[in-house]
Design a protein around this motif. Structure first.
Motif, PDB file in Angstrom:
ATOM      1  N   LYS A  71      -7.805  11.370  85.088  1.00 12.47           N
ATOM      2  CA  LYS A  71      -8.272  12.491  85.904  1.00 12.47           C
ATOM      3  C   LYS A  71      -7.933  13.832  85.261  1.00 12.47           C
ATOM      4  N   LEU A  72      -6.816  13.895  84.539  1.00 13.90           N
ATOM      5  CA  LEU A  72      -6.418  15.151  83.913  1.00 13.90           C
ATOM      6  C   LEU A  72      -7.417  15.562  82.842  1.00 13.90           C
ATOM      7  N   PHE A  73      -7.933  14.596  82.108  1.00 17.93           N
ATOM      8  CA  PHE A  73      -8.917  14.893  81.070  1.00 17.93           C
ATOM      9  C   PHE A  73     -10.227  15.360  81.704  1.00 17.93           C
ATOM     10  N   THR A  74     -10.611  14.726  82.808  1.00 15.23           N
ATOM     11  CA  THR A  74     -11.819  15.170  83.506  1.00 15.23           C
ATOM     12  C   THR A  74     -11.644  16.591  84.021  1.00 15.23           C
ATOM     13  N   ALA A  75     -10.448  16.898  84.528  1.00 14.26           N
ATOM     14  CA  ALA A  75     -10.182  18.251  85.018  1.00 14.26           C
ATOM     15  C   ALA A  75     -10.247  19.270  83.884  1.00 14.26           C
ATOM     16  N   ASP A 154     -10.286   9.123  94.565  1.00 14.85           N
ATOM     17  CA  ASP A 154     -10.954   8.881  93.290  1.00 14.85           C
ATOM     18  C   ASP A 154     -12.379   9.418  93.298  1.00 14.85           C
ATOM     19  N   LEU A 155     -12.994   9.453  94.479  1.00 16.43           N
ATOM     20  CA  LEU A 155     -14.387   9.891  94.570  1.00 16.43           C
ATOM     21  C   LEU A 155     -14.551  11.340  94.133  1.00 16.43           C
ATOM     22  N   ASN A 156     -13.519  12.157  94.314  1.00 15.09           N
ATOM     23  CA  ASN A 156     -13.600  13.546  93.876  1.00 15.09           C
ATOM     24  C   ASN A 156     -13.895  13.630  92.383  1.00 15.09           C
ATOM     25  N   LEU A 157     -13.186  12.826  91.594  1.00 18.15           N
ATOM     26  CA  LEU A 157     -13.355  12.895  90.142  1.00 18.15           C
ATOM     27  C   LEU A 157     -14.594  12.145  89.682  1.00 18.15           C
ATOM     28  N   ILE A 158     -15.026  11.145  90.442  1.00 19.12           N
ATOM     29  CA  ILE A 158     -16.299  10.495  90.127  1.00 19.12           C
ATOM     30  C   ILE A 158     -17.444  11.474  90.355  1.00 19.12           C
ATOM     31  N   ALA A 159     -17.386  12.211  91.450  1.00 18.09           N
ATOM     32  CA  ALA A 159     -18.407  13.232  91.707  1.00 18.09           C
ATOM     33  C   ALA A 159     -18.361  14.318  90.643  1.00 18.09           C
ATOM     34  N   GLN A 161     -17.426  13.978  87.568  1.00 13.58           N
ATOM     35  CA  GLN A 161     -18.058  13.404  86.377  1.00 13.58           C
ATOM     36  C   GLN A 161     -19.575  13.572  86.432  1.00 13.58           C
ATOM     37  N   LEU A 162     -20.173  13.260  87.579  1.00 12.05           N
ATOM     38  CA  LEU A 162     -21.622  13.389  87.716  1.00 12.05           C
ATOM     39  C   LEU A 162     -22.069  14.838  87.540  1.00 12.05           C
ATOM     40  N   ILE A 163     -21.283  15.762  88.065  1.00 10.58           N
ATOM     41  CA  ILE A 163     -21.614  17.183  87.913  1.00 10.58           C
ATOM     42  C   ILE A 163     -21.542  17.593  86.448  1.00 10.58           C
ATOM     43  N   LEU A 164     -20.487  17.181  85.759  1.00  4.72           N
ATOM     44  CA  LEU A 164     -20.337  17.543  84.351  1.00  4.72           C
ATOM     45  C   LEU A 164     -21.470  16.977  83.512  1.00  4.72           C
ATOM     46  N   GLU A 165     -21.830  15.751  83.785  1.00  7.67           N
ATOM     47  CA  GLU A 165     -22.907  15.135  83.014  1.00  7.67           C
ATOM     48  C   GLU A 165     -24.250  15.796  83.316  1.00  7.67           C
ATOM     49  N   GLN A 166     -24.411  16.252  84.565  1.00 10.23           N
ATOM     50  CA  GLN A 166     -25.659  16.919  84.946  1.00 10.23           C
ATOM     51  C   GLN A 166     -25.760  18.302  84.304  1.00 10.23           C
ATOM     52  N   VAL A 232     -16.384   3.996  81.828  1.00 12.20           N
ATOM     53  CA  VAL A 232     -16.252   5.447  81.659  1.00 12.20           C
ATOM     54  C   VAL A 232     -16.402   6.075  83.033  1.00 12.20           C
ATOM     55  N   ALA A 233     -15.301   6.583  83.579  1.00 13.18           N
ATOM     56  CA  ALA A 233     -15.317   7.122  84.934  1.00 13.18           C
ATOM     57  C   ALA A 233     -14.423   8.350  84.998  1.00 13.18           C
ATOM     58  N   GLY A 234     -14.719   9.225  85.939  1.00  7.42           N
ATOM     59  CA  GLY A 234     -13.952  10.457  86.057  1.00  7.42           C
ATOM     60  C   GLY A 234     -12.530  10.252  86.512  1.00  7.42           C
ATOM     61  N   HIS A 235     -12.271   9.129  87.178  1.00  8.78           N
ATOM     62  CA  HIS A 235     -10.948   8.909  87.764  1.00  8.78           C
ATOM     63  C   HIS A 235     -10.074   7.960  86.951  1.00  8.78           C
ATOM     64  N   ALA A 236     -10.647   7.168  86.064  1.00 12.45           N
ATOM     65  CA  ALA A 236      -9.896   6.162  85.315  1.00 12.45           C
ATOM     66  C   ALA A 236     -10.747   5.694  84.141  1.00 12.45           C
ATOM     67  N   GLY A 237     -10.097   5.016  83.182  1.00 12.46           N
ATOM     68  CA  GLY A 237     -10.833   4.431  82.075  1.00 12.46           C
ATOM     69  C   GLY A 237     -10.307   4.772  80.704  1.00 12.46           C
ATOM     70  N   LEU A 238      -9.556   5.877  80.582  1.00  9.93           N
ATOM     71  CA  LEU A 238      -9.043   6.266  79.278  1.00  9.93           C
ATOM     72  C   LEU A 238      -7.823   5.440  78.877  1.00  9.93           C
ATOM     73  N   PHE A 239      -7.705   5.219  77.570  1.00 12.83           N
ATOM     74  CA  PHE A 239      -6.527   4.593  76.959  1.00 12.83           C
ATOM     75  C   PHE A 239      -5.909   5.596  76.000  1.00 12.83           C
ATOM     76  N   SER A 240      -4.576   5.544  75.862  1.00 15.87           N
ATOM     77  CA  SER A 240      -3.923   6.482  74.957  1.00 15.87           C
ATOM     78  C   SER A 240      -2.510   6.013  74.653  1.00 15.87           C
TER      79      SER A 240
END
Length: 351
Positions: A71-75, A154-159, A161-166, A232-240
């Motif tokens: 979520k931090l990366f999406t933010a 989690d829906l906040n960051l999924i939404a 994500q959709l805004i950023l992609e749009q 690939v989701a706004g709330h989870a999915g990254l590895f590091s």
């Protein structure tokens, strides 16, 4: 790492800790196991060990499923778009996603004050159209009928994500690669799936304790909704790794720069980290311990991950563990808070 009887770990099979102040990495260590269990035995409530020669030790360079640290990366990606004038914090979400009810703003998504439900069962709907239909139904509820105040979702960051992609015409993974991890040289940070070797194992994911039947997961996202959304989701999915996350921490503590790279301006970093935080939680003692209280910012992840930034002392702490290996439990955050408190006291003695 001390183990309890019947193969059950004290907090997690393994852990990596990295702490720093200014440009110095003050402590970096790994303990325990990145992979120990082949499955979980629900009748005996214990992990089923792999043969001993197949256990893989935790290393400082072990790759972790970050869970909600994603979520931090999406933010950060969202604030980059704000800084570039493509997005505004106080614009209504429905300007980008018309299915949303009036009154909800981008800022509310980032501060978890939209009132959206914590999650929806996307994992029961593998079809993208069905998943979006679930989100649109939740989003259409009038904002005036939602509970006021903070409601982590989690829906906040999924939404978002959709805004950023749009608004950019790019997928979220490309935005994060091109705008954050690439410029900062974070070569171990990406969305999965990954080759399993060197990745901390997570859960033997089965119903009824999980939301999907996937078996032991390693190198694929643990979160069932992120998995259902394609990884690939706004709330989870990254590895590091801890080292890569240390670079992100230093970048934010430096006002958006790392070496010759700049990913944000100082004002944008302040918007992320100043109370109440945009995507970042601020002054949360349950995992920040005694680092909380002066504007420390950070986040946790369900798989056992966390990071804390303390601008007051130019200090950061990354703690990564595989607490859900071989099965999710309410493991609590006491070790996270204890590590943060030890760091806070060490800094106080050195000042």
């Amino acid at each position: 790492m001390r183990a309890l009887p019947e193969g059950r770990p004290a907090w997690a099979p393994g852990v990596v800790v990295l702490a720093g102040r200014g440009p110095v990495v003050a402590a970096e260590a790994a303990a325990g196991w990145a992979l120990r269990y082949r499955s979980y035995d629900p009748e005996r409530d214990r992990g089923v060990d792999l043969p001993r020669d197949l256990w893989e030790p935790m290393r400082v360079g072990t790759v972790f499923d970050l869970a909600s640290l994603s979520k931090l990366f999406t933010a950060v990606a969202a604030i980059q778009q704000v800084e570039q004038g493509r997005l505004a914090l106080d614009e209504e979400v429905r300007d980008r996603l018309p299915a949303f009810a009036p009154g909800l703003t981008v800022r509310q998504l980032l501060t978890h004050t939209s009132g959206l439900a914590p999650e929806l069962p996307f994992y029961d709907h593998p079809d993208r159209a069905a998943q979006l239909a679930l989100l649109w139904r939740e989003a259409a509820a009038p904002s005036g009928g939602r509970s006021p105040g903070h409601r982590y979702s989690d829906l906040n960051l999924i939404a978002l994500q959709l805004i950023l992609e749009q608004c950019t015409g790019q997928r979220l993974d490309a935005l994060i690669r091109d705008g954050i991890t690439g410029p900062l040289g974070m070569s171990s940070t990406s969305y999965g799936p990954l080759a399993p070797h060197g990745v901390a194992a997570t859960e033997d994911q089965r119903r009824p304790w999980a939301k999907a039947d996937r078996g032991l997961i390693r190198g694929e996202v643990h979160d069932e909704n992120a998995w259902a959304l394609g990884g690939v989701a706004g709330h989870a999915g990254l590895f590091s790794t801890a080292q890569d996350l240390a670079v992100l921490c230093r970048t934010l503590l430096n006002g958006g720069t790392y070496g010759t790279a700049r990913i944000l301006g100082p004002g944008a970093v302040a918007a992320l980290l100043d109370p109440p935080g945009l995507g970042f939680g601020v002054d949360q003692p349950y995992f920040m311990g005694e680092l909380a209280g002066r504007g420390a910012a950070g986040h946790t992840g369900f798989t056992g991950t966390s990071l804390v930034l303390d601008r007051a002392t130019d200090t950061f702490l990354v703690l990564l563990a595989n607490t859900v290996h071989p099965r999710r439990r309410d493991s609590g955050s006491a070790p996270r808070a204890a590590a943060a408190t030890r760091l806070a006291r060490a800094v106080a003695r050195a000042t």
